[in-house]
Enzyme design. Structure first.
Site, PDB file in Angstrom:
ATOM      1  N   LEU A 113       0.865  -1.176   0.000  1.00  0.00           N
ATOM      2  CA  LEU A 113       0.000   0.000   0.000  1.00  0.00           C
ATOM      3  C   LEU A 113       0.905   1.230   0.000  1.00  0.00           C
ATOM      4  O   LEU A 113       1.944   1.241   0.664  1.00  0.00           O
ATOM      5  CB  LEU A 113      -0.897   0.020   1.241  1.00  0.00           C
ATOM      6  CG  LEU A 113      -1.945  -1.096   1.374  1.00  0.00           C
ATOM      7  CD1 LEU A 113      -2.710  -0.946   2.693  1.00  0.00           C
ATOM      8  CD2 LEU A 113      -2.906  -1.086   0.203  1.00  0.00           C
ATOM      9  N   ASP A 114       0.512   2.263  -0.730  1.00  0.00           N
ATOM     10  CA  ASP A 114       1.285   3.511  -0.730  1.00  0.00           C
ATOM     11  C   ASP A 114       1.392   4.043   0.693  1.00  0.00           C
ATOM     12  O   ASP A 114       0.565   3.735   1.551  1.00  0.00           O
ATOM     13  CB  ASP A 114       0.600   4.556  -1.612  1.00  0.00           C
ATOM     14  CG  ASP A 114       0.465   4.097  -3.049  1.00  0.00           C
ATOM     15  OD1 ASP A 114       1.254   3.245  -3.472  1.00  0.00           O
ATOM     16  OD2 ASP A 114      -0.452   4.591  -3.734  1.00  0.00           O
ATOM     17  N   GLN A 115       2.384   4.903   0.932  1.00  0.00           N
ATOM     18  CA  GLN A 115       2.598   5.411   2.284  1.00  0.00           C
ATOM     19  C   GLN A 115       1.379   6.160   2.811  1.00  0.00           C
ATOM     20  O   GLN A 115       1.117   6.161   4.010  1.00  0.00           O
ATOM     21  CB  GLN A 115       3.856   6.285   2.329  1.00  0.00           C
ATOM     22  CG  GLN A 115       3.811   7.530   1.469  1.00  0.00           C
ATOM     23  CD  GLN A 115       3.157   8.712   2.155  1.00  0.00           C
ATOM     24  OE1 GLN A 115       3.011   8.711   3.384  1.00  0.00           O
ATOM     25  NE2 GLN A 115       2.746   9.700   1.383  1.00  0.00           N
ATOM     26  N   THR A 117      -1.791   5.483   1.890  1.00  0.00           N
ATOM     27  CA  THR A 117      -2.969   4.619   1.847  1.00  0.00           C
ATOM     28  C   THR A 117      -3.093   3.842   3.151  1.00  0.00           C
ATOM     29  O   THR A 117      -2.095   3.363   3.693  1.00  0.00           O
ATOM     30  CB  THR A 117      -2.886   3.640   0.660  1.00  0.00           C
ATOM     31  OG1 THR A 117      -2.801   4.385  -0.552  1.00  0.00           O
ATOM     32  CG2 THR A 117      -4.111   2.743   0.607  1.00  0.00           C
ATOM     33  N   HIS A 196      -0.082   2.316  -8.098  1.00  0.00           N
ATOM     34  CA  HIS A 196      -1.007   3.443  -7.932  1.00  0.00           C
ATOM     35  C   HIS A 196      -2.294   3.249  -8.736  1.00  0.00           C
ATOM     36  O   HIS A 196      -2.875   4.219  -9.241  1.00  0.00           O
ATOM     37  CB  HIS A 196      -0.339   4.753  -8.357  1.00  0.00           C
ATOM     38  CG  HIS A 196       0.707   5.226  -7.397  1.00  0.00           C
ATOM     39  ND1 HIS A 196       1.519   6.303  -7.666  1.00  0.00           N
ATOM     40  CD2 HIS A 196       1.081   4.781  -6.168  1.00  0.00           C
ATOM     41  CE1 HIS A 196       2.356   6.496  -6.656  1.00  0.00           C
ATOM     42  NE2 HIS A 196       2.097   5.576  -5.727  1.00  0.00           N
TER      43      HIS A 196
END
Length: 245
Positions: A113-115, A117, A196
């Site tokens: 997961l993105d930082q 998210t 993304h």
């Protein structure tokens, strides 16, 4: 997708048990025992060579109880501001939220997961399990809740359902499902795990993601009782739910 908790061997000495659970090198594990820091069934065990049945073993180290698990299957309710890496570039690692023995025993994030998210993040040291939920060939549904900058409308939702073309992709990618929970809250279900992806899909549909939260993988939903930043073990019922949906 078939997956069950593995069976354990019939006997294992205490040093090997602690080593397999990530409590340090073999020498460090022997020292833990020799220092009287390991308790089993209410009694301090000072013999690192004492044999136990790992399948039923619970031990206490420095007051914390641990049950032997051949493989670790973990759920983390990921907060914003953490990277899914042991060597983060700009933020803290999600492993800062977990006991250190998980990293020692080789636990890794099952996808990333993105930082910024939040939400449901799986971790494991079982390569078969990791592959089952990250391979592009395995179509595992993932449900996200996206907060959008602009109000949602039917044109955007229809575009997401029918497919949007992302830069660098050879053909449009369609959401399994997309509907508005409110003017600025989008529930989006996707099968892929591209870089993304949700943010890019929403942008291609004419909006922008301001916040993103993963709620579900397969048939397993993030428990409402698990606080942000907290973790828990996955049990057999949880693993079964992951296989469905």
């Amino acid at each position: 997708m078939h997956f069950t908790l593995p069976l354990t061997c019939s006997s294992m000495n205490l040093e090997r048990v602690l080593f397999s659970q990530g409590f340090g090198s073999r020498r460090q594990c022997r020292a833990l025992v020799a220092d009287g820091r390991v308790t089993i069934e209410g009694s301090v065990c000072t013999d690192p060579d004492a044999d136990f049945d790992p399948g039923t073993l619970t031990f206490v180290i420095d007051g914390a109880a641990w049950r032997y698990r051949e493989h670790a299957y973990i759920l983390l309710n990921k907060p914003a501001g953490y990277e899914c890496s042991r060597e983060p570039q700009h933020h803290l690692s999600v492993f800062n939220l977990l006991p250190p023995q998980f990293a020692t025993r080789g636990v890794q994030c099952v996808g990333r997961l993105d930082q910024d998210t939040t939400g449901l993040l799986l971790l494991s040291d079982d390569g078969q399990f990791v592959h089952a939920f990250t391979s592009p060939k395995r179509k595992v549904a993932k449900v996200y809740l996206a907060t959008t900058r602009h109000p949602l409308d039917d044109v955007q939702l229809d575009a997401l359902r029918s497919g949007v073309l992302l830069h660098g992709e050879p053909k449009p990618i369609a959401a399994v499902a997309a509907h508005a929970r409110s003017d600025h809250a989008l529930e989006l279900t996707v099968l892929e795990g591209k870089y993304h992806q949700v943010k890019r899909m929403v942008a291609a549909a004419g909006n922008r993601v301001e916040a993103l939260h993963r709620e579900r993988i397969g048939g397993f939903a993030l428990p409402a009782t698990l606080a942000e930043g907290a973790w828990q073990w996955l049990d057999e019922a949880d693993l079964a739910a992951l296989r469905t949906g």
